[in-house]
Design a protein around this motif. Structure first.
Motif, PDB file in Angstrom:
ATOM      1  N   LYS A 150       5.376   6.430  12.104  1.00 56.47           N
ATOM      2  CA  LYS A 150       5.089   5.563  13.316  1.00 56.47           C
ATOM      3  C   LYS A 150       4.639   6.260  14.363  1.00 56.47           C
ATOM      4  CE  LYS A 150       8.456   1.944  11.855  1.00 56.47           C
ATOM      5  NZ  LYS A 150       9.553   1.227  12.244  1.00 56.47           N
ATOM      6  N   THR A 151       5.441   7.414  14.675  1.00 53.68           N
ATOM      7  CA  THR A 151       4.953   8.081  15.789  1.00 53.68           C
ATOM      8  C   THR A 151       3.600   9.046  15.546  1.00 53.68           C
ATOM      9  OG1 THR A 151       6.411   9.837  15.248  1.00 53.68           O
ATOM     10  CG2 THR A 151       7.422   8.138  16.421  1.00 53.68           C
ATOM     11  N   GLU A 152       3.677   9.669  14.366  1.00 57.38           N
ATOM     12  CA  GLU A 152       2.400  10.548  14.480  1.00 57.38           C
ATOM     13  C   GLU A 152       1.043   9.765  14.107  1.00 57.38           C
ATOM     14  OE1 GLU A 152       0.367  14.268  13.631  1.00 57.38           O
ATOM     15  OE2 GLU A 152       2.240  13.748  14.520  1.00 57.38           O
ATOM     16  N   TYR A 153       1.165   8.512  13.682  1.00 56.19           N
ATOM     17  CA  TYR A 153      -0.051   7.849  13.396  1.00 56.19           C
ATOM     18  C   TYR A 153      -0.295   6.552  14.068  1.00 56.19           C
ATOM     19  CZ  TYR A 153       0.239  11.152   9.495  1.00 56.19           C
ATOM     20  OH  TYR A 153       0.174  12.355   8.558  1.00 56.19           O
ATOM     21  N   GLY A 154       0.443   6.308  15.079  1.00 53.31           N
ATOM     22  CA  GLY A 154       0.411   5.041  15.879  1.00 53.31           C
ATOM     23  C   GLY A 154      -0.768   4.938  16.454  1.00 53.31           C
ATOM     24  N   ARG A 155      -1.576   5.806  16.374  1.00 56.17           N
ATOM     25  CA  ARG A 155      -3.002   5.314  16.988  1.00 56.17           C
ATOM     26  C   ARG A 155      -3.914   4.615  15.861  1.00 56.17           C
ATOM     27  NH1 ARG A 155      -5.281  11.045  18.291  1.00 56.17           N
ATOM     28  NH2 ARG A 155      -3.610  11.720  16.895  1.00 56.17           N
ATOM     29  N   VAL A 156      -3.402   4.628  14.620  1.00 55.29           N
ATOM     30  CA  VAL A 156      -4.182   3.895  13.578  1.00 55.29           C
ATOM     31  C   VAL A 156      -3.256   2.779  12.863  1.00 55.29           C
ATOM     32  CG1 VAL A 156      -5.847   5.891  12.841  1.00 55.29           C
ATOM     33  CG2 VAL A 156      -3.367   5.739  11.934  1.00 55.29           C
ATOM     34  N   LEU A 157      -2.048   2.618  13.557  1.00 57.51           N
ATOM     35  CA  LEU A 157      -1.303   1.826  12.800  1.00 57.51           C
ATOM     36  C   LEU A 157      -0.702   0.557  13.708  1.00 57.51           C
ATOM     37  CD1 LEU A 157       1.252   4.117  10.799  1.00 57.51           C
ATOM     38  CD2 LEU A 157      -0.587   2.687   9.766  1.00 57.51           C
ATOM     39  N   ASP A 158      -0.819   0.724  15.012  1.00 57.34           N
ATOM     40  CA  ASP A 158      -0.505   0.140  16.071  1.00 57.34           C
ATOM     41  C   ASP A 158      -0.871  -1.369  16.039  1.00 57.34           C
ATOM     42  OD1 ASP A 158       0.936  -0.491  18.559  1.00 57.34           O
ATOM     43  OD2 ASP A 158      -0.879  -0.261  19.613  1.00 57.34           O
ATOM     44  N   GLY A 159       0.268  -2.325  15.801  1.00 56.89           N
ATOM     45  CA  GLY A 159      -0.132  -3.792  15.644  1.00 56.89           C
ATOM     46  C   GLY A 159      -0.501  -4.186  14.462  1.00 56.89           C
ATOM     47  N   VAL A 197      -5.610   2.998   5.066  1.00 55.57           N
ATOM     48  CA  VAL A 197      -5.694   3.074   6.727  1.00 55.57           C
ATOM     49  C   VAL A 197      -6.810   3.694   7.058  1.00 55.57           C
ATOM     50  CG1 VAL A 197      -4.512   3.700   8.649  1.00 55.57           C
ATOM     51  CG2 VAL A 197      -3.215   3.086   6.740  1.00 55.57           C
ATOM     52  N   ASP A 198      -7.571   3.001   8.347  1.00 59.80           N
ATOM     53  CA  ASP A 198      -8.904   3.641   8.466  1.00 59.80           C
ATOM     54  C   ASP A 198      -8.140   4.752   9.570  1.00 59.80           C
ATOM     55  OD1 ASP A 198     -10.938   4.544  10.220  1.00 59.80           O
ATOM     56  OD2 ASP A 198     -11.549   2.406  10.645  1.00 59.80           O
ATOM     57  N   MET A 199      -8.659   6.173   9.285  1.00 56.13           N
ATOM     58  CA  MET A 199      -7.757   7.239   9.985  1.00 56.13           C
ATOM     59  C   MET A 199      -8.855   7.881  11.150  1.00 56.13           C
ATOM     60  SD  MET A 199      -4.782   7.295   8.698  1.00 56.13           S
ATOM     61  CE  MET A 199      -4.245   8.945   8.904  1.00 56.13           C
ATOM     62  N   THR A 200      -9.956   7.193  11.455  1.00 54.16           N
ATOM     63  CA  THR A 200     -11.000   7.597  12.178  1.00 54.16           C
ATOM     64  C   THR A 200     -10.461   8.150  13.439  1.00 54.16           C
ATOM     65  OG1 THR A 200     -12.600   6.181  11.135  1.00 54.16           O
ATOM     66  CG2 THR A 200     -13.133   7.213  13.279  1.00 54.16           C
ATOM     67  N   LYS A 201      -9.423   7.256  14.218  1.00 49.94           N
ATOM     68  CA  LYS A 201      -9.081   7.872  15.477  1.00 49.94           C
ATOM     69  C   LYS A 201      -8.335   8.927  15.573  1.00 49.94           C
ATOM     70  CE  LYS A 201      -9.201   3.089  17.567  1.00 49.94           C
ATOM     71  NZ  LYS A 201      -8.341   2.106  18.082  1.00 49.94           N
ATOM     72  N   TYR A 202      -7.537   9.129  14.169  1.00 53.13           N
ATOM     73  CA  TYR A 202      -6.675  10.354  13.927  1.00 53.13           C
ATOM     74  C   TYR A 202      -7.153  11.460  13.770  1.00 53.13           C
ATOM     75  CZ  TYR A 202      -2.566  13.104  12.455  1.00 53.13           C
ATOM     76  OH  TYR A 202      -1.643  14.357  12.268  1.00 53.13           O
ATOM     77  N   ASN A 203      -8.212  11.345  12.871  1.00 53.83           N
ATOM     78  CA  ASN A 203      -9.054  12.705  12.190  1.00 53.83           C
ATOM     79  C   ASN A 203     -10.126  12.957  13.213  1.00 53.83           C
ATOM     80  OD1 ASN A 203      -7.415  13.114   9.767  1.00 53.83           O
ATOM     81  ND2 ASN A 203      -8.596  11.336   8.728  1.00 53.83           N
ATOM     82  N   GLY A 204     -10.522  12.198  13.824  1.00 56.09           N
ATOM     83  CA  GLY A 204     -11.688  12.703  14.499  1.00 56.09           C
ATOM     84  C   GLY A 204     -12.762  12.949  14.139  1.00 56.09           C
TER      85      GLY A 204
END
Length: 361
Positions: A150-159, A197-204
């Motif tokens: 939840k904390t590490e991947y909040g940007r791609v999991l939020d909501g 999960v779409d990881m675009t926001k995490y992986n850059g």
């Protein structure tokens, strides 16, 4: 249930219980009853099928209370989807707490040398619970906090709930998805529902042939949520080895494609093949149960990355998590063949391809 071999229906998901169904042909010899899923148009069997079913066949030869805790398998020859797998189990050792099995898998097909050579071989260890034993101590640990996902991947999991993410593609490579290949594959991944999960926001941004800009390649991550497809009438008593097989099955889902994407070769047609795969389950056997107290399938998530590679091979690592408990239930490591065509690799290295600029994945 019919005891005749049936091809996999490609127009609908089927339960994992049905997918793994076996019939016994003799002492410690079993045969698959449902065809394997083909991830591509070549009609080759998904490696995770034979990997998981080999363990499940071996579990039929152990005493009650023994549940798998570790497995290593070697992929030798491609498997066919229209021919049963034959699982020949060898009883290596039976102990009071641990027992070891080896399985050689054969197919009467051209892909597996007409049944003379195994297409897959594996060893797996089963364990009985030690609770109640005078030497047992109630300790356990993991090297990441329960809130890590939840904390590490909040940007791609939020909501988003697990079911809100897209169904994982048959083969997770852009050159595959954007081509006619996808029109000729079986779209429904059977047995287990998998959501990517779409990881675009995490992986850059990822530089082709170089990995994430300014970061180590091991920074690249992929999350895959998964849960069982159950029988309509329910699966009856929980067979923890069957549930363990579902985790094994899913752990091989699109694994090597992650390495290709992490390296930036996602648009290049590469040759990929699993060589070996190891899974270690942690903690108590009941942690593997994929059915909640309400009788419905529970969500788990696979957190994947790559660490090292070279000489046309790469490693895929993952942790399997219980989403509700924030608990790591397994660690996996896979060794795979990855061959990038020389011409494509040379063009990327020289910066001559239009797609050679950094791209978002």
């Amino acid at each position: 249930m019919s005891t005749q071999f049936e091809p996999l229906p490609g127009d609908r998901p089927i339960s994992f219980n049905r997918l793994m169904a076996l019939k016994q042909n003799g002492d410690d010899t079993f045969e698959s009853l449902t065809g394997a899923w083909p991830p591509g148009p070549m009609k080759r069997a998904f490696g995770g099928h034979v990997y998981a079913q080999a363990m499940y066949a071996a579990s039929k030869t152990v005493a009650k209370g023994f549940v798998v805790h570790q497995m290593t398998g070697y992929f030798i020859l491609p498997g066919a989807i229209d021919v049963p797998f034959e699982y020949r189990v060898r009883r290596v050792r039976d102990g009071g707490i641990y027992c070891l099995r080896a399985v050689d898998v054969f197919q009467q097909s051209h892909a597996a040398a007409d049944g003379r050579t195994p297409c897959f071989t594996a060893t797996m260890s089963f364990k009985r619970s030690e609770r109640g034993n005078r030497k047992w101590q109630p300790w356990e640990y993991q090297n990441v906090p329960k809130e890590h996902i939840k904390t590490e991947y909040g940007r791609v999991l939020d909501g988003l709930n697990p079911q809100d993410h897209i169904l994982a593609p048959a083969s997770d490579a852009l050159w595959w998805i954007d081509s006619d290949y996808m029109k000729r594959v079986t779209p429904i991944f059977p047995g287990v529902e998998t959501r990517k999960v779409d990881m675009t926001k995490y992986n850059g941004q990822v530089e082709l042939g170089r990995g994430i800009e300014g970061e180590a390649i091991s920074k690249y991550r992929q999350l895959l949520f998964y849960r069982l497809y159950q029988d309509e009438e329910g699966d009856g008593d929980v067979d923890l080895n069957l549930h363990a097989a579902a985790h094994l099955y899913t752990s091989d889902r699109n694994s090597l494609f992650l390495i290709q994407r992490a390296l930036g070769y996602e648009k290049v047609v590469c040759s990929l093949a699993s060589l070996s795969h190891t899974v270690i389950f942690h903690g108590f056997a009941e942690d593997l149960c994929m059915i909640g107290e309400n009788g419905k399938s529970k969500w788990f998530v696979q957190e994947s990355w790559t660490s090292h590679g070279g000489e046309n091979r790469g490693t895929h690592h993952s942790l399997l998590w219980d989403c509700e408990k924030g608990k790591v239930i397994a660690t996996t490591i896979q060794d795979g063949m990855i061959r990038v065509p020389k011409e494509s690799a040379d063009k990327i290295a020289m910066g001559k391809e239009d797609s050679g600029k950094a791209s978002k994945l």
